[in-house]
Motif scaffolding. Structure first.
Motif, short mmCIF file in Angstrom:
data_model
loop_
_atom_site.label_atom_id
_atom_site.label_comp_id
_atom_site.label_asym_id
_atom_site.label_seq_id
_atom_site.Cartn_x
_atom_site.Cartn_y
_atom_site.Cartn_z
N ALA A 23 -3.11 4.94 11.72
CA ALA A 23 -2.85 4.70 10.48
C ALA A 23 -3.00 3.38 10.23
N GLU A 24 -2.62 2.50 10.95
CA GLU A 24 -2.71 1.08 10.60
C GLU A 24 -4.12 0.69 10.71
N ARG A 25 -4.82 1.05 11.70
CA ARG A 25 -6.36 1.03 11.60
C ARG A 25 -7.13 1.41 10.55
N LYS A 64 0.93 -1.17 0.06
CA LYS A 64 -0.26 -0.02 -0.24
C LYS A 64 0.87 1.40 -0.07
N THR A 65 0.61 2.12 -0.84
CA THR A 65 1.20 3.40 -0.86
C THR A 65 0.41 4.55 -0.54
N ASP A 66 -0.94 4.36 0.04
CA ASP A 66 -1.99 5.13 0.51
C ASP A 66 -1.00 6.46 1.44
N TYR A 67 -1.69 7.58 1.00
CA TYR A 67 -1.62 8.79 1.95
C TYR A 67 -1.68 8.57 3.45
N VAL A 68 -1.02 8.81 4.15
CA VAL A 68 -1.04 8.89 5.59
C VAL A 68 -0.94 10.12 6.19
N PRO A 69 -1.98 10.84 6.66
CA PRO A 69 -1.88 12.18 7.51
C PRO A 69 -0.55 12.32 8.32
N LYS A 70 0.34 13.07 8.26
CA LYS A 70 1.26 13.22 9.23
C LYS A 70 0.93 13.21 10.81
N ASP A 102 -2.70 -18.50 5.03
CA ASP A 102 -2.43 -18.58 6.44
C ASP A 102 -2.35 -17.10 7.22
N LYS A 103 -1.91 -16.05 6.11
CA LYS A 103 -1.45 -14.89 6.72
C LYS A 103 -1.65 -13.74 5.74
N ILE A 104 -2.41 -12.54 6.23
CA ILE A 104 -2.58 -11.45 5.24
C ILE A 104 -1.65 -10.42 5.69
N ILE A 105 -0.86 -9.87 4.88
CA ILE A 105 0.07 -8.63 5.38
C ILE A 105 -0.33 -7.61 4.50
N ILE A 106 -0.56 -6.29 4.95
CA ILE A 106 -0.51 -5.21 4.45
C ILE A 106 0.69 -4.51 4.77
N TYR A 107 1.51 -4.20 3.64
CA TYR A 107 2.82 -3.53 3.83
C TYR A 107 2.69 -2.10 3.41
N SER A 108 2.64 -1.22 4.37
CA SER A 108 2.65 0.40 3.95
C SER A 108 3.76 0.88 3.81
N PHE A 109 4.01 1.33 2.58
CA PHE A 109 5.26 2.07 2.37
C PHE A 109 5.35 3.41 2.85
N ALA A 110 4.52 4.00 3.18
CA ALA A 110 4.08 5.43 3.99
C ALA A 110 4.68 5.02 5.46
#
Length: 179
Positions: A142-144, A129-135, A170-178
């Protein structure tokens, strides 16, 4: 967290980073670094120079030192950008308990960023995920936000995986680059 250059849209940078992750050689990346891998991929035509300039090298460098990268390096198998078309029960797409949907199926199409089998045989669905996350947002919030935003999509992807490979995820991972 990183900041986007004003002239480049977040979507363009996200697409570039996804394209890098689709085609990068993990061994070359680890051994030679992000800049060398971007150059190699550009020289081979996997990235255009304009797309290469948008890859978030800083975020990729952080990914290189993650436990997730180590898991990918030790994986038994890796499938990237796995395109799928599967029929899933129509009832999965509604909260209503309508019996008229019983037995109906819906064609679902998508692209799984990465599906891999760990060294101990577990199946992991990885979504970049490359979603924008507010500073000002805490990492926990942000994870939630990312989980809430993408849980439905990833549940469909997990169902697709079961249909494609014949066994569950077995597992789902969201990797956030932000983050």
């Amino acid at each position: 967290r990183f900041r986007l250059a004003e002239q480049d849209s977040a979507a363009d940078r996200g697409t570039a980073t996804h394209q890098f992750m689709q085609f990068c050689d993990l061994d070359h990346l680890e051994k030679n670094g992000v800049e060398a891998e971007i150059k190699r991929m550009t020289d081979l035509g996997f990235l255009s120079p304009s797309v290469a300039s948008l890859v978030n090298g800083y975020a990729i460098k952080r990914f290189l030192v993650s436990d997730l990268f180590k898991s990918l390096k030790n994986a038994r198998s890796i499938s990237r950008e796995l395109r799928f078309n599967v029929h899933l029960p129509a009832s999965a797409f509604t909260e209503e308990k309508d019996s008229s949907l019983s037995g109906e199926r819906v064609l679902v199409q998508g692209v799984i960023d990465c599906l891999f089998e760990t060294s101990d045989g577990k199946i992991v669905l990885l979504d970049y995920k490359t979603d924008y996350v507010p500073k000002e947002m805490s990492d926990t919030d942000a994870e939630r936000m990312l989980i809430d935003r993408h849980v439905t999509q990833l549940s469909y992807y997990a169902a697709a995986c079961k249909s494609i490979i014949g066994k569950g995820v077995d597992k789902i991972i969201i990797y956030s680059f932000a983050l």
